[in-house]
Design a protein around this motif. Structure first.
Motif, mmCIF file in Angstrom:
data_model
loop_
_atom_site.group_PDB
_atom_site.id
_atom_site.type_symbol
_atom_site.label_atom_id
_atom_site.label_comp_id
_atom_site.label_asym_id
_atom_site.label_seq_id
_atom_site.Cartn_x
_atom_site.Cartn_y
_atom_site.Cartn_z
ATOM 1 N N ALA B 57 0.830 -1.200 0.000
ATOM 2 C CA ALA B 57 0.000 0.000 0.000
ATOM 3 C C ALA B 57 0.865 1.251 0.000
ATOM 4 N N GLU B 58 1.972 1.220 0.719
ATOM 5 C CA GLU B 58 2.873 2.377 0.709
ATOM 6 C C GLU B 58 3.520 2.541 -0.651
ATOM 7 N N GLY B 59 3.866 1.407 -1.279
ATOM 8 C CA GLY B 59 4.289 1.426 -2.679
ATOM 9 C C GLY B 59 5.682 1.909 -2.988
ATOM 10 N N THR B 60 6.387 2.504 -2.022
ATOM 11 C CA THR B 60 7.719 3.052 -2.326
ATOM 12 C C THR B 60 8.674 2.732 -1.192
ATOM 13 N N LEU B 61 9.957 2.597 -1.549
ATOM 14 C CA LEU B 61 10.983 2.427 -0.524
ATOM 15 C C LEU B 61 12.134 3.358 -0.877
ATOM 16 N N ASN B 62 12.617 4.143 0.090
ATOM 17 C CA ASN B 62 13.774 5.008 -0.140
ATOM 18 C C ASN B 62 15.006 4.369 0.460
ATOM 19 N N VAL B 63 15.978 4.068 -0.390
ATOM 20 C CA VAL B 63 17.251 3.562 0.129
ATOM 21 C C VAL B 63 18.331 4.568 -0.227
ATOM 22 N N ILE B 64 19.476 4.400 0.385
ATOM 23 C CA ILE B 64 20.556 5.366 0.170
ATOM 24 C C ILE B 64 21.897 4.663 0.245
ATOM 25 N N ALA B 65 22.846 5.152 -0.540
ATOM 26 C CA ALA B 65 24.238 4.679 -0.515
ATOM 27 C C ALA B 65 24.344 3.184 -0.791
ATOM 28 N N LEU B 66 23.613 2.684 -1.755
ATOM 29 C CA LEU B 66 23.695 1.274 -2.131
ATOM 30 C C LEU B 66 24.124 1.135 -3.581
ATOM 31 N N PRO B 67 25.440 1.089 -3.840
ATOM 32 C CA PRO B 67 25.870 0.917 -5.223
ATOM 33 C C PRO B 67 25.495 -0.468 -5.712
ATOM 34 N N PRO B 68 24.928 -0.594 -6.900
ATOM 35 C CA PRO B 68 24.495 -1.901 -7.391
ATOM 36 C C PRO B 68 25.600 -2.940 -7.497
ATOM 37 N N THR B 69 26.853 -2.501 -7.680
ATOM 38 C CA THR B 69 27.906 -3.497 -7.826
ATOM 39 C C THR B 69 28.554 -3.839 -6.497
ATOM 40 N N TRP B 70 28.094 -3.226 -5.426
ATOM 41 C CA TRP B 70 28.643 -3.481 -4.097
ATOM 42 C C TRP B 70 27.876 -4.629 -3.483
ATOM 43 N N ALA B 71 28.585 -5.762 -3.280
ATOM 44 C CA ALA B 71 27.966 -6.922 -2.634
ATOM 45 C C ALA B 71 26.636 -7.297 -3.279
ATOM 46 N N ASN B 72 26.559 -7.139 -4.587
ATOM 47 C CA ASN B 72 25.386 -7.612 -5.328
ATOM 48 C C ASN B 72 24.096 -6.856 -5.018
ATOM 49 N N TYR B 73 24.209 -5.619 -4.582
ATOM 50 C CA TYR B 73 23.011 -4.863 -4.246
ATOM 51 C C TYR B 73 22.096 -4.661 -5.439
ATOM 52 N N GLY B 74 22.686 -4.642 -6.641
ATOM 53 C CA GLY B 74 21.849 -4.471 -7.828
ATOM 54 C C GLY B 74 20.790 -5.556 -7.915
ATOM 55 N N ALA B 75 21.236 -6.801 -7.750
ATOM 56 C CA ALA B 75 20.302 -7.923 -7.819
ATOM 57 C C ALA B 75 19.329 -7.882 -6.652
ATOM 58 N N ILE B 76 19.804 -7.474 -5.491
ATOM 59 C CA ILE B 76 18.935 -7.424 -4.308
ATOM 60 C C ILE B 76 17.820 -6.406 -4.523
ATOM 61 N N LEU B 77 18.186 -5.217 -5.013
ATOM 62 C CA LEU B 77 17.167 -4.194 -5.248
ATOM 63 C C LEU B 77 16.163 -4.660 -6.288
ATOM 64 N N ASN B 78 16.686 -5.246 -7.361
ATOM 65 C CA ASN B 78 15.820 -5.728 -8.435
ATOM 66 C C ASN B 78 14.860 -6.782 -7.942
ATOM 67 N N THR B 79 15.396 -7.776 -7.199
ATOM 68 C CA THR B 79 14.565 -8.894 -6.742
ATOM 69 C C THR B 79 13.456 -8.399 -5.831
ATOM 70 N N PHE B 80 13.805 -7.537 -4.888
ATOM 71 C CA PHE B 80 12.807 -7.022 -3.952
ATOM 72 C C PHE B 80 11.719 -6.258 -4.691
ATOM 73 N N SER B 81 12.167 -5.397 -5.611
ATOM 74 C CA SER B 81 11.207 -4.560 -6.317
ATOM 75 C C SER B 81 10.235 -5.394 -7.130
#
Lengths: 286, 373, 296
Positions: B57-81
């Motif tokens: 229902a909130e529909g949005t998440l604000n994250v900060i300082a997460l480079p996609p190539t750092w510890a696979n954050y790119g895949a993590i953000l994508n998967t969650f979204s």
């Protein structure tokens, strides 16, 4: 004696109006600057002089006396002044070359547009370009002075100071009318005399104003020098950077603001010197 | 005369832009029901499905300082979204931990404020008043020493400090080799030790290798002083660009940041000096004034989920060690293939505690500049 | 320097230019020599400065052609990634280009509206305030962005609660542009004899508005153009304030791209592309500002 022209020349428009003082015309500007500049600066100064519970804390100013801090202020002044003089002198030369050309010509347009772009080009990318060009693995050659302060960074600063000078000085050069040169020659003056007695006094206000601008431009630059070398805090903005963004526990926002107040004071002092200089050179015009 | 219409046109254009800017809508409406901002665990809020519904229902998440190539954050953000259909706003990917807490204090009350944080130990300990306590469903799998008892912060992933280097130097097995003549201007840190976590730990690792201990970073500072004297220390920060250009061919950095795929240079090797295994974990925390509290909590649940495509295994795929690694190896949910790819650990890992961190930082503040000038 | 013309006239105070017929060739000779010397100087200046400015850019260009993995070699990978770059959570590059361009126009227009009337008015009627205004216009440069942002937080919090658009950056950008714009406008204004023009115009019945906008401002055209170009390019190149206020403008996006891909060359290809793009844009704009030939 503008007042005399008001009397009786505009019968249709002459209406009784309440007298509004002239400075009211400056209020929109002052209001805007008050909200978006003076208030933020005021906050910075206020927090520099108060601690988190709101009481006065002038002791934080003593931080400015530490030797590392004093060295940083001296370095900052040196680098800013040095790169400003470099930029002003070479920029004036280039501006002269640009201004004496065809006003509608391609060369002038290209150099003006290029100056517009390069004056704001800086930061990580510029420092990196120089690193690749004349750094330890330089494509061009390895400049042994590249990593020493202030030579390497001074050259990098010069890269955006010169175009900035071109942009702000060309309009002043445009104001030198050809007729003045001719009049000087008609009266038997040599080229040197023309420059010394006619052009220089006319250009001096603009030159020193631009020099001041270049000085201030280099003063708070951070990203470029941080990308050049970030292991030692040479200049005050680097000290401020550590104080604001250190994630190992050395961050102290209050320190950062005190340092910023120090920079403002430095500029105020320089501006006073500049104002005195302007008053001197204005006498030449009489 | 001719300039007047042009000026007028510019003025109208500017006004039109201004009107367009002012008319764009801003804040989102808050949902009724449970106030997720004060909920301390999924079960306390009524269960996972309720959390998921509220987050959607909130529909949005604000994250900060997460480079996609750092510890696979790119895949993590994508998967969650994709999994929950929640839009992610990823601000300031290159920011430091201090930048994150600065953003939390500066942006509080606005819809842009970060919901969740991923910060280093020192910053986490110093800013607990900004965090909301929350315990994820797999809370018991996190070792006790790696979380705050009340749930204000908890380790997420970590690695060991390593030395990455270009293979043109052959094979390096000990730090003393770096003092040799072929390393002129070659050795760099990931930042300045007085500012960056990774750099401070780099110097500390050198200290351990040179006979110092976790309580004293002096031996490390001395090692870098020797490097500087030999002309081998590069005062430029090592980034992907400088490594690629060949300006910083030897880099002290976390092992998950010294992966050839992250560094972007194929002939890149990594080693951890024996007896100098210095570990560092980052921490998760939820902003007490998060604009999207339910989404923030769902994000944490996702990160600590032990599923094969949950956060823990995704971090593992990025070369980092997830905090629940031991528990997951025991219950079989760890991706064994990825676990085998992690660099070998030659010795017992050492972790800095809060006091040691502070002492090291203070020593550096007083001595680093002198040592490398 | 008393000039001696071909006829050997001995009039030390009256140079050949005024001596009438037969001196035209001498005058052309005098001016021609000077013009040739000047042109030589100009060519040398343009070559030397051109090299100084081009070399780092060429180094950048070379780095942008490096392949995705490994050093050395040539590849277009970094250039292709400009277009293909997408990361969840960050807006597309094109959208940031557009928003930054809009921001540039907005800032330049707002700055002109704020500064031009003010500076002309000051020169005409309130000269004693000009030192103060000059100091105020220099102040934004003296405070590093990191610290200025701390002070901007209350104002921007208020703004962000009403409008989260990136275009709202223009409020602070106008202030950032003040130092440069002031200097460019002042240089342009100084070359205008404001007092004489305004007295003449008022004597003929013009209102203050006419004096400022239809008489003085057109004479400052080059200064106004330069100030606008400065403002526009400052906005296109601005990084720290946007970054620290958590907005995503073009430079912030490029910085993200560079940190989000293992191919570091992407930073250089995007920087170079933005440089060329801005340069071409400014070049085109310079044609807009010039009066057409044939007016004289």
């Amino acid at each position: 004696m503008a007042a005399t022209t008001d009397a009786g020349v505009r019968p249709a428009r002459a209406r009784r109006r309440p007298h509004i003082p002239s400075w009211v015309g400056v209020t929109p500007f002052l209001a805007y600057v008050a909200v978006f500049l003076l208030w933020p600066v005021g906050i910075v100064v206020w927090t520099a002089l108060h601690n988190t519970s709101g009481s006065w804390q002038l002791s934080s100013l003593s931080f400015l006396g530490q030797s590392q801090v004093r060295t940083a202020f001296v370095n900052t002044f040196e680098l800013s002044l040095g790169s400003a003089v470099f930029g002003a002198v070479f920029g004036a030369v280039l501006a002269y070359a640009v201004a004496t050309g065809d006003p509608d010509g391609a060369v002038r347009r290209i150099y003006t547009a290029a100056s517009g772009v390069l004056a704001q080009f800086g930061g990580v990318v510029l420092a990196f370009a120089f690193l690749v060009l004349i750094g330890p693995i330089g494509l061009l050659f390895h400049a042994s002075w590249y990593l020493s302060f202030p030579w390497g960074i001074g050259l990098i600063y010069g890269y955006f100071q010169v175009p900035l000078m071109v942009l702000v000085f060309v309009p002043a050069l445009d104001g030198l009318k050809v007729q003045w040169r001719e009049a000087s020659e008609n009266l038997g003056g040599s080229a040197w005399q023309y420059w010394r007695h006619v052009a220089a006094p006319l250009l001096a206000p603009a030159f020193f104003g631009s020099l001041l601008l270049l000085f201030a431009n280099a003063l708070s630059a951070y990203a470029t020098i941080q990308a050049w070398e970030n292991q030692i805090p040479y200049v005050v903005p680097q000290l401020i950077g550590t104080a604001m963004t250190s994630e190992v526990g050395l961050s102290d926002a209050n320190q950062a603001q005190v340092l910023a107040v120090g920079l403002i004071i430095m500029v105020a002092i320089v501006m006073t010197g500049y104002a005195l200089l302007q008053r001197r050179t204005a006498r030449w015009l009489r | 005369m001719r300039s007047t219409p042009r000026l007028a046109l510019a003025g109208v254009a500017a006004l039109a832009l201004l009107a367009a800017a002012c008319s764009s809508s801003s804040s989102n409406t808050s949902s009724g029901g449970t106030n997720w901002a004060t909920v301390t665990s999924a079960s306390a809020g009524g269960g996972m499905s309720k959390l998921i519904t509220a987050a959607k229902a909130e529909g949005t998440l604000n994250v900060i300082a997460l480079p996609p190539t750092w510890a696979n954050y790119g895949a993590i953000l994508n998967t969650f979204s994709k999994k929950y259909g929640i839009k992610i706003n990823s601000a300031n990917p290159a920011g430091s931990s201090q930048d994150e807490v600065n953003a939390v204090s500066r942006q509080h009350g606005t819809a842009n404020a970060p919901d969740v944080l991923d910060v280093g130990q020192a910053v986490a300990l110093a800013n607990t008043k900004l965090f909301a306590p929350y315990k994820v469903a797999t809370w018991s799998s996190i070792p006790a020493a790696q979380k705050d008892a009340s749930g204000l912060w908890y380790n997420d992933y970590g690695g060991y400090m390593s030395v990455g280097y270009s293979s043109k130097f052959g094979t390096i097995t000990s730090l003393s080799q770096l003092l040799g003549p072929k390393f002129k201007n070659a050795v760099a840190l990931n930042g300045s030790p007085t500012e960056a976590n990774a750099a401070l730990n780099g110097v500390m690792m050198a200290s351990l290798a040179e006979g110092g201990s976790a309580s004293s970073i002096a031996a490390g500072v001395n090692f870098f002083h020797q490097l500087k004297a030999a002309g081998n220390f590069s005062p430029t920060q090592a980034t992907g660009a400088t490594i690629k250009a060949g300006s910083t061919p030897v880099v002290f950095n976390w092992d998950y940041l010294n992966l050839p795929s992250y560094v972007g240079v194929s002939n890149w090797k990594v080693f951890i000096p024996s007896g100098a295994v210095l570990g560092g974990y980052y921490n998760q925390a939820i902003n007490k004034q998060a604009p999207h509290p339910a989404a923030a909590r769902l994000w944490e649940e996702f990160l600590y989920s032990q599923a094969s495509s949950g956060g823990q295994n995704l971090w593992l795929a990025g070369g980092a060690r997830p905090v629940e690694q031991l528990a997951m190896a025991n219950n079989g949910s760890l991706n064994q293939a990825n676990a085998a790819k992690l660099p070998k650990v030659p010795g017992t890992p050492v972790f800095l505690n809060g006091t040691q961190n502070t002492d090291a930082a203070n020593y550096l503040a007083a001595n680093w500049t002198k040592a490398v000038s | 320097m008393a000039s001696v013309d071909a006829g050997g006239a001995v009039a030390p105070a009256i140079p050949s230019e005024l001596a009438g017929a037969g001196t035209a060739r001498t005058r052309r000779g005098l001016h021609g020599r000077r013009r040739r010397r000047l042109n030589l100087f100009r060519y040398i200046a343009f070559t030397v400065f051109g090299a100084f400015f081009l070399l780092p850019l060429l180094a950048l260009l070379r780095m942008s052609f490096e392949p995705a993995a490994g050093e050395g070699g040539w590849s277009l990978a970094a250039w292709k990634q400009i277009v293909s770059y997408t990361v969840v959570g960050t807006p597309s590059l094109i959208s940031r280009v557009v928003v930054t361009l809009e921001l540039g126009v907005l800032t330049a227009a707002a700055m002109l509206v704020l500064l031009v009337p003010t500076m002309i008015w000051i020169k005409l009627k309130v000269p004693w305030i000009s030192r103060t205004v000059e100091f105020l216009c220099l102040l934004p440069l003296t405070i590093p962005a990191i610290v200025l942002v701390v002070g901007l937080v209350p104002v921007y919090n208020w703004i962000q609660q009403r409008n989260v658009s990136t275009l709202m950056l223009f409020w602070v950008y106008v202030v950032l542009v003040l130092p440069y714009a002031y200097r460019a406008l002042a240089a342009g204004l100084n070359s205008v004899d404001v007092k004489t023009l305004s007295e003449a115009a008022r004597g003929l019945g013009a209102s203050w508005f006419t004096v400022m906008f239809r008489i003085i401002a057109p004479n400052m055209r080059q200064g106004i153009l330069n100030a606008s170009l400065l403002a526009f390019s400052l906005v296109l190149g601005e990084f720290p304030i946007a970054y620290l206020l958590l907005y995503v403008n073009l430079q912030v996006e490029m910085y993200s791209i560079s940190r989000n891909t293992p191919n570091a060359s992407v930073l250089f290809s995007t920087s170079f592309a933005v440089l060329i793009f801005t340069f071409l844009l400014l070049l085109i704009l310079s044609y807009v500002g010039r009066p057409r030939r044939g007016r004289r």
